[in-house]
Motif scaffolding. Sequence first.
Motif, PDB file in Angstrom:
ATOM      1  N   MET A   1      10.073  19.354  43.577  1.00  0.00           N
ATOM      2  CA  MET A   1      11.512  18.640  42.898  1.00  0.00           C
ATOM      3  C   MET A   1      12.314  19.795  43.201  1.00  0.00           C
ATOM      4  O   MET A   1      12.102  21.051  43.114  1.00  0.00           O
ATOM      5  N   ARG A   2      13.575  19.388  43.505  1.00  0.00           N
ATOM      6  CA  ARG A   2      14.895  20.569  43.566  1.00  0.00           C
ATOM      7  C   ARG A   2      15.115  21.020  42.084  1.00  0.00           C
ATOM      8  O   ARG A   2      15.148  20.028  41.148  1.00  0.00           O
ATOM      9  N   MET A   3      15.300  22.137  41.958  1.00  0.00           N
ATOM     10  CA  MET A   3      15.915  22.835  40.685  1.00  0.00           C
ATOM     11  C   MET A   3      17.363  21.980  40.335  1.00  0.00           C
ATOM     12  O   MET A   3      18.051  22.136  41.194  1.00  0.00           O
ATOM     13  N   SER A   4      17.561  22.172  39.137  1.00  0.00           N
ATOM     14  CA  SER A   4      19.067  21.685  38.710  1.00  0.00           C
ATOM     15  C   SER A   4      20.113  22.581  39.344  1.00  0.00           C
ATOM     16  O   SER A   4      19.736  23.839  39.165  1.00  0.00           O
ATOM     17  N   LEU A   5      21.305  22.111  39.310  1.00  0.00           N
ATOM     18  CA  LEU A   5      22.347  22.929  39.840  1.00  0.00           C
ATOM     19  C   LEU A   5      22.441  24.227  38.689  1.00  0.00           C
ATOM     20  O   LEU A   5      22.616  25.272  39.180  1.00  0.00           O
ATOM     21  N   ARG A   6      22.508  23.650  37.307  1.00  0.00           N
ATOM     22  CA  ARG A   6      22.434  24.655  36.206  1.00  0.00           C
ATOM     23  C   ARG A   6      21.760  25.912  36.371  1.00  0.00           C
ATOM     24  O   ARG A   6      21.812  27.117  36.434  1.00  0.00           O
ATOM     25  N   ALA A   7      20.110  25.459  36.833  1.00  0.00           N
ATOM     26  CA  ALA A   7      19.249  26.345  36.946  1.00  0.00           C
ATOM     27  C   ALA A   7      19.743  27.480  38.144  1.00  0.00           C
ATOM     28  O   ALA A   7      19.225  28.674  38.212  1.00  0.00           O
ATOM     29  N   ARG A   8      19.974  26.732  39.225  1.00  0.00           N
ATOM     30  CA  ARG A   8      20.079  27.539  40.410  1.00  0.00           C
ATOM     31  C   ARG A   8      21.330  28.468  40.093  1.00  0.00           C
ATOM     32  O   ARG A   8      21.345  29.628  40.412  1.00  0.00           O
ATOM     33  N   LEU A   9      22.471  28.080  39.477  1.00  0.00           N
ATOM     34  CA  LEU A   9      23.542  28.800  39.279  1.00  0.00           C
ATOM     35  C   LEU A   9      23.011  30.133  38.305  1.00  0.00           C
ATOM     36  O   LEU A   9      23.462  31.300  38.539  1.00  0.00           O
ATOM     37  N   LEU A  10      22.221  29.721  37.563  1.00  0.00           N
ATOM     38  CA  LEU A  10      21.958  30.874  36.425  1.00  0.00           C
ATOM     39  C   LEU A  10      21.012  31.765  37.192  1.00  0.00           C
ATOM     40  O   LEU A  10      21.045  33.097  37.064  1.00  0.00           O
ATOM     41  N   LEU A  11      20.117  31.361  38.076  1.00  0.00           N
ATOM     42  CA  LEU A  11      19.279  32.251  38.911  1.00  0.00           C
ATOM     43  C   LEU A  11      19.988  33.109  39.890  1.00  0.00           C
ATOM     44  O   LEU A  11      19.966  34.459  39.856  1.00  0.00           O
TER      45      LEU A  11
END
Length: 459
Positions: A1-11
């Motif tokens: 499953m692709r990570m959410s945009l929010r999680a990716r930006l946070l990362l």
Amino acid sequence: MRMSLRARLLLWLLVPLVLFVLVTSIASYHSACRIADMTEDAALLASARTIGEVVVWSDSGPTVTILPAALEIFESPHRDRVYYKVVLGRDRLIGGTPRLAMPPGNVSQPVHYDAVIDGAKVRAVAYSRFLYADGKVVPVTVVVAKTRNSRQAIRDQLWLPQLIRECLMLALVAALVPLGLAAELRPLMRLKNDVAGRTPLQIGPMRAEGLPRELRPIVDAIDQCIAQIRLHTQTQRDFVAGAAHQLSTPLTLLDTQIQCACLNCRGESACETALQGARRSMRKMKAMTRQLLMLAQAESAPEPLRKMTDMAEVVESVLEELVVAAQRRDIDLGAECETGAMVAGNPALLCALVSNLVDNAIRYTQPGGRVTVIVRRSREEILLQVIDNGPGLSADARAHVFERFYRASAAAEGTGLGLSIVREIALRHGGTVTLGAGYEPAGLSVSVRLPAWSGGDAR
Ligand SMILES: Nc1ncnc2c1ncn2[C@@H]1O[C@H](COP(=O)(O)OP(=O)(O)O)[C@@H](O)[C@H]1O
Ligand SMILES: [Mg+2]
């Protein structure tokens, strides 16, 4: 499953920050160690020099008397242990702890080194000076060592506060960034709601106010797509309207021709039956083209539909037209209309709406039945109700009657387009259509709610 945009930006934000904190912590740990070493080594050397100064040559040979000041330098709250040792020449011990290791190599310059004594790690310095006695020059080496507690305390005082500050900063970023992202993603959610909350009739451009610049291209692209769909839909509607209109003239002509043929072949029963059949099909086709034209007109009616229209008048005119059909089927057709039931709309379309509903009620109610049209008004809306005591509609049929070409019974002639037209017109006027129970025992009532006329720009 692709990570959410929010999680990716946070990362993307947190990974470099954690790396940065790691690198700066290691660097500041090392520089704290260096500073602690420098200050402590300087204190050790000062103490070794002080001890070296008090080595004297007396009658009984070299003696050393340690002044408390020499070791006081080391007094610290960290319970460090201090060792010293004074050696004459290569290995003649004249004072101190014999277990204390000497540095490797010679000691012409002060030498700092690490050693272990009584199982504890110590930092030591060896310092050498020359003693002149009886015309001889004898080297005296002083070694002073100290456990590492205060050294570690200095290092930690220099290093730990910075580490704590950076960790706090990391925690703050990790807590605040999701909040900021949630706030910044809100316009995107608004955009989604705008698209998801649309009815098929709402094909205007998207609401783009308050959107970040980066989202403009997406909105523009969607708007372009919507404009194309609108153009395509309009073309289709125009085509259906045009085709229905074009068909109506030849159909009327054909009807007249069949009527003439009927007159001419009186007595020839086979021919007459065939022509009667042709007339029935003809009537159906005319009804179908009329309804198709009406549907196309309802769908492509220019907006906004804002002519002040009295629903009571609309009902009256429709009943005048249909009263003959009602009498023919022995239906008791009546109306209860409140005055001043004004809506903003298109009178021709509203006539078609009422006409379709009353026509259905007359058609499907058994002879001798009863059909009533009611118009009520409240401050916000106008209610139009057509109630009959006919056979009504099953729950299954109710789910489908608003679909195009759906017919629930073949009891009367029809096209299956009437209620589609009704719903289309109601939607065009910002209204709704619902089905309910009619008169006992099984009748149907169709309720249309339209927004009441709110005054203002009548056209
Ligand atoms: N007042 C009514 N009482 C019972 N059935 C009805 C009534 N009005 C409509 N219907 C049913 O709903 C179906 C769809 O109606 P409509 O869309 O007007 O198409 P049509 O009347 O051309 O068949 C009809 O075929 C009929 O079976
Ligand atoms: Mg009908």
